[in-house]
Design an enzyme around this catalytic site. Structure first.
Site, PDB file in Angstrom:
ATOM      1  N   TYR A   1      50.886  48.578  31.738  1.00 51.03           N
ATOM      2  CA  TYR A   1      49.480  48.615  31.315  1.00 51.03           C
ATOM      3  C   TYR A   1      49.389  49.022  29.842  1.00 51.03           C
ATOM      4  O   TYR A   1      49.751  50.136  29.461  1.00 51.03           O
ATOM      5  CB  TYR A   1      48.656  49.581  32.184  1.00 51.03           C
ATOM      6  CG  TYR A   1      48.510  49.130  33.633  1.00 51.03           C
ATOM      7  CD1 TYR A   1      48.868  47.846  34.047  1.00 51.03           C
ATOM      8  CD2 TYR A   1      47.994  49.979  34.593  1.00 51.03           C
ATOM      9  CE1 TYR A   1      48.734  47.439  35.363  1.00 51.03           C
ATOM     10  CE2 TYR A   1      47.851  49.579  35.921  1.00 51.03           C
ATOM     11  CZ  TYR A   1      48.228  48.300  36.296  1.00 51.03           C
ATOM     12  OH  TYR A   1      48.097  47.900  37.604  1.00 51.03           O
TER      13      TYR A   1
ATOM     14  N   ALA B   1      36.955  42.076  42.036  1.00 47.99           N
ATOM     15  CA  ALA B   1      37.498  40.862  41.403  1.00 47.99           C
ATOM     16  C   ALA B   1      37.258  40.910  39.894  1.00 47.99           C
ATOM     17  O   ALA B   1      36.661  40.006  39.299  1.00 47.99           O
ATOM     18  CB  ALA B   1      36.900  39.595  42.029  1.00 47.99           C
TER      19      ALA B   1
ATOM     20  N   TRP C   1      44.262  49.871  34.653  1.00 51.72           N
ATOM     21  CA  TRP C   1      44.581  48.524  34.133  1.00 51.72           C
ATOM     22  C   TRP C   1      43.499  47.986  33.182  1.00 51.72           C
ATOM     23  O   TRP C   1      42.313  48.134  33.486  1.00 51.72           O
ATOM     24  CB  TRP C   1      44.748  47.539  35.297  1.00 51.72           C
ATOM     25  CG  TRP C   1      45.123  46.146  34.868  1.00 51.72           C
ATOM     26  CD1 TRP C   1      46.111  45.811  34.003  1.00 51.72           C
ATOM     27  CD2 TRP C   1      44.513  44.927  35.296  1.00 51.72           C
ATOM     28  NE1 TRP C   1      46.171  44.440  33.871  1.00 51.72           N
ATOM     29  CE2 TRP C   1      45.210  43.870  34.645  1.00 51.72           C
ATOM     30  CE3 TRP C   1      43.468  44.609  36.160  1.00 51.72           C
ATOM     31  CZ2 TRP C   1      44.870  42.531  34.831  1.00 51.72           C
ATOM     32  CZ3 TRP C   1      43.141  43.280  36.351  1.00 51.72           C
ATOM     33  CH2 TRP C   1      43.834  42.251  35.687  1.00 51.72           C
TER      34      TRP C   1
ATOM     35  N   SER D   1      41.515  45.586  42.407  1.00 52.58           N
ATOM     36  CA  SER D   1      40.426  44.649  42.056  1.00 52.58           C
ATOM     37  C   SER D   1      39.406  44.472  43.176  1.00 52.58           C
ATOM     38  O   SER D   1      39.105  43.336  43.575  1.00 52.58           O
ATOM     39  CB  SER D   1      40.973  43.295  41.595  1.00 52.58           C
ATOM     40  OG  SER D   1      41.445  43.371  40.271  1.00 52.58           O
TER      41      SER D   1
HETATM   42  P1  NDP Z   1      37.732  45.961  39.677  1.00 54.20           P
HETATM   43  O1  NDP Z   1      37.885  44.646  40.324  1.00 54.20           O
HETATM   44  O2  NDP Z   1      36.791  46.928  40.287  1.00 54.20           O
HETATM   45  O3  NDP Z   1      37.325  45.681  38.158  1.00 54.20           O
HETATM   46  C1  NDP Z   1      37.010  46.760  37.300  1.00 54.20           C
HETATM   47  C2  NDP Z   1      36.210  46.249  36.117  1.00 54.20           C
HETATM   48  O4  NDP Z   1      34.973  45.681  36.552  1.00 54.20           O
HETATM   49  C3  NDP Z   1      35.822  47.392  35.199  1.00 54.20           C
HETATM   50  O5  NDP Z   1      36.838  47.727  34.291  1.00 54.20           O
HETATM   51  C4  NDP Z   1      34.569  46.857  34.551  1.00 54.20           C
HETATM   52  O6  NDP Z   1      34.962  45.929  33.554  1.00 54.20           O
HETATM   53  C5  NDP Z   1      33.913  46.109  35.710  1.00 54.20           C
HETATM   54  N1  NDP Z   1      33.041  46.984  36.514  1.00 54.20           N
HETATM   55  C6  NDP Z   1      33.411  48.017  37.322  1.00 54.20           C
HETATM   56  N2  NDP Z   1      32.345  48.567  37.937  1.00 54.20           N
HETATM   57  C7  NDP Z   1      31.274  47.866  37.519  1.00 54.20           C
HETATM   58  C8  NDP Z   1      29.901  47.969  37.820  1.00 54.20           C
HETATM   59  N3  NDP Z   1      29.430  48.890  38.666  1.00 54.20           N
HETATM   60  N4  NDP Z   1      29.047  47.084  37.234  1.00 54.20           N
HETATM   61  C9  NDP Z   1      29.537  46.145  36.376  1.00 54.20           C
HETATM   62  N5  NDP Z   1      30.821  46.005  36.051  1.00 54.20           N
HETATM   63  C10 NDP Z   1      31.701  46.852  36.632  1.00 54.20           C
HETATM   64  O7  NDP Z   1      39.123  46.736  39.596  1.00 54.20           O
HETATM   65  P2  NDP Z   1      40.421  46.473  38.680  1.00 54.20           P
HETATM   66  O8  NDP Z   1      40.692  45.032  38.538  1.00 54.20           O
HETATM   67  O9  NDP Z   1      40.312  47.305  37.463  1.00 54.20           O
HETATM   68  O10 NDP Z   1      41.532  47.090  39.640  1.00 54.20           O
HETATM   69  C11 NDP Z   1      41.504  48.485  39.928  1.00 54.20           C
HETATM   70  C12 NDP Z   1      42.861  49.096  39.650  1.00 54.20           C
HETATM   71  O11 NDP Z   1      43.830  48.486  40.501  1.00 54.20           O
HETATM   72  C13 NDP Z   1      43.418  48.903  38.251  1.00 54.20           C
HETATM   73  O12 NDP Z   1      42.875  49.797  37.314  1.00 54.20           O
HETATM   74  C14 NDP Z   1      44.895  49.135  38.488  1.00 54.20           C
HETATM   75  O13 NDP Z   1      45.175  50.515  38.560  1.00 54.20           O
HETATM   76  C15 NDP Z   1      45.095  48.485  39.849  1.00 54.20           C
HETATM   77  N6  NDP Z   1      45.586  47.087  39.725  1.00 54.20           N
HETATM   78  C16 NDP Z   1      46.810  46.788  40.243  1.00 54.20           C
HETATM   79  C17 NDP Z   1      47.337  45.530  40.134  1.00 54.20           C
HETATM   80  C18 NDP Z   1      48.680  45.225  40.696  1.00 54.20           C
HETATM   81  O14 NDP Z   1      49.226  44.141  40.446  1.00 54.20           O
HETATM   82  N7  NDP Z   1      49.268  46.125  41.461  1.00 54.20           N
HETATM   83  C19 NDP Z   1      46.624  44.447  39.428  1.00 54.20           C
HETATM   84  C20 NDP Z   1      45.316  44.852  38.939  1.00 54.20           C
HETATM   85  C21 NDP Z   1      44.838  46.108  39.106  1.00 54.20           C
HETATM   86  P3  NDP Z   1      34.145  45.640  32.187  1.00 54.20           P
HETATM   87  O15 NDP Z   1      33.143  46.719  31.990  1.00 54.20           O
HETATM   88  O16 NDP Z   1      35.172  45.576  31.145  1.00 54.20           O
HETATM   89  O17 NDP Z   1      33.540  44.301  32.400  1.00 54.20           O
END
Ligand code: NDP
Length: 322
Positions: free
Chosen positions: A54, A214, A21, A211
């Site tokens: 996505y 978050a 995502w 997430s």
């Molecule tokens: P997270 O809450 O873990 O957020 C991920 C984002 O946080 C990254 O893309 C990056 O963003 C930042 N990040 C990750 N690790 C670190 C770190 N170690 N230090 C600093 N920043 C970090 O997860 P997602 O919100 O991406 O959710 C995970 C998955 O869940 C999605 O990819 C999707 O497949 C699924 N999902 C499903 C949903 C649903 O409605 N069913 C809704 C949302 C997600 P950046 O570098 O850009 O700041």
């Protein structure tokens, strides 16, 4: 890696999985996606999460290209798609929702984009008030019997709607949902811990939670403002920025004390937040998101922190976030 059963099914998912995502097809191109999926794979990840919506299908196309490049044996990993929002930028009425037409056509399109013969998990991304639940259950059952999907489930459905789907499946002798994909993290817990509590025992449902950070907030990175290039600066995601940072930064304020606790444990704040999600036995897998390889490397090591999670540590975290 640790592997957990998806609820009462026999499917063993890696406790940490990887999703697309926002990132795939936007922040992450083919070579970075390839590097991250290879890294995940090398660390035992066996589940990759995606959805038709996505980046309007681009995330699935990119994941499909990378799966083809990397040639992981098809029986060694699981891949999902989610149906409801549609892939088109402005979907017409038949291109979205949970009608038989869109559930089946959405599946065919996801198979094509992901370049696979079947989906391991196929989830209804939200409930559809415009479609009788019996129609959606029957469409999913058809896809299972055709071998196009192996398991089906829901995402962010109220518990009452999940009960309805089970009742319909039972009455029609059809395959019922086995998985729910809810948001779950230190700041967002009620649905998984309370609303869904009866579903785990009654129906043996598993959860693939999203997430865990978050959207990055729980890495602690937003405590000094919003870094350029991060998710919350992505054009079109202003709604997410408002939601994640919360009213008057109340949510950001709450996480300010987590970094000191994480440091005490020799971990990063992100690792602490991810490991905490894994301490819930109803979590089958935590779907990680990452826009860079170093984030994913760091997050995958959250598993090392699990042995340190005792009752005392959990209580300290509760107090910090109270
Ligand atoms: P997270 O809450 O873990 O957020 C991920 C984002 O946080 C990254 O893309 C990056 O963003 C930042 N990040 C990750 N690790 C670190 C770190 N170690 N230090 C600093 N920043 C970090 O997860 P997602 O919100 O991406 O959710 C995970 C998955 O869940 C999605 O990819 C999707 O497949 C699924 N999902 C499903 C949903 C649903 O409605 N069913 C809704 C949302 C997600 P950046 O570098 O850009 O700041």
């Amino acid at each position: 890696m640790q592997y957990r059963r998806l609820g009462r099914t026999g499917l063993q998912l890696s406790a940490l999985s990887f999703g697309a995502w926002v990132t795939f097809g936007r922040q992450v191109g083919r070579s970075e996606a390839r590097e991250m999926m290879a890294l995940a794979w090398d660390n035992g990840v066996n589940f990759f999460d995606n959805a038709e919506t996505y980046n309007h299908g681009e995330a699935e196309r990119l994941m499909g290209d990378v799966l083809a490049d990397l040639r992981f044996p098809r029986d060694s990993y699981c891949v999902s798609s989610k149906v409801y929002f549609g892939a088109a930028e402005k979907p017409r009425p038949t291109q979205r929702g949970l009608s038989r037409k869109h559930v089946i056509e959405g599946c065919h399109q996801a198979l094509e984009r992901l370049r696979v013969g079947h989906l391991d998990l196929y989830l209804c991304h939200r409930p559809d008030p415009e479609t009788p639940v019996e129609e959606t259950v029957a469409a999913m059952d058809t896809l299972v019997r055709q071998g196009k999907i192996l398991y089906w489930g829901t995402s962010e459905w109220p518990a009452t709607a999940i009960h309805e789907a089970h009742r319909a499946a039972q009455a029609m002798h059809m395959y019922a949902p086995v998985v729910e994909q809810p948001q779950y993290n230190l700041l967002h817990r009620e649905r998984v811990e309370q609303e869904y509590a009866p579903l785990y025992d009654s129906y043996g449902m598993g959860t693939t939670i999203w997430s865990p950070l978050a959207s990055g907030l729980l890495s602690g990175k937003y405590s000094q403002g919003v870094p350029q290039g991060s998710r919350l600066t992505q054009p079109g995601y202003e709604w997410l920025r408002d939601m994640v940072l919360g009213e008057q930064g109340e949510r950001a304020e709450k996480v300010k004390q987590l970094p000191a606790l994480a440091a005490e444990l020799g971990a990063t704040t992100a690792q602490l937040a991810i490991a905490w999600c894994l301490t819930n036995p109803h979590v089958s897998t935590v779907i990680l998101g990452a826009s860079r390889k170093d984030q994913l490397e760091q997050n995958l090591r959250a598993l090392d922190l699990l042995p340190k999670f005792d009752q005392a540590l959990k209580e300290r975290i509760e107090q910090l976030l109270a």
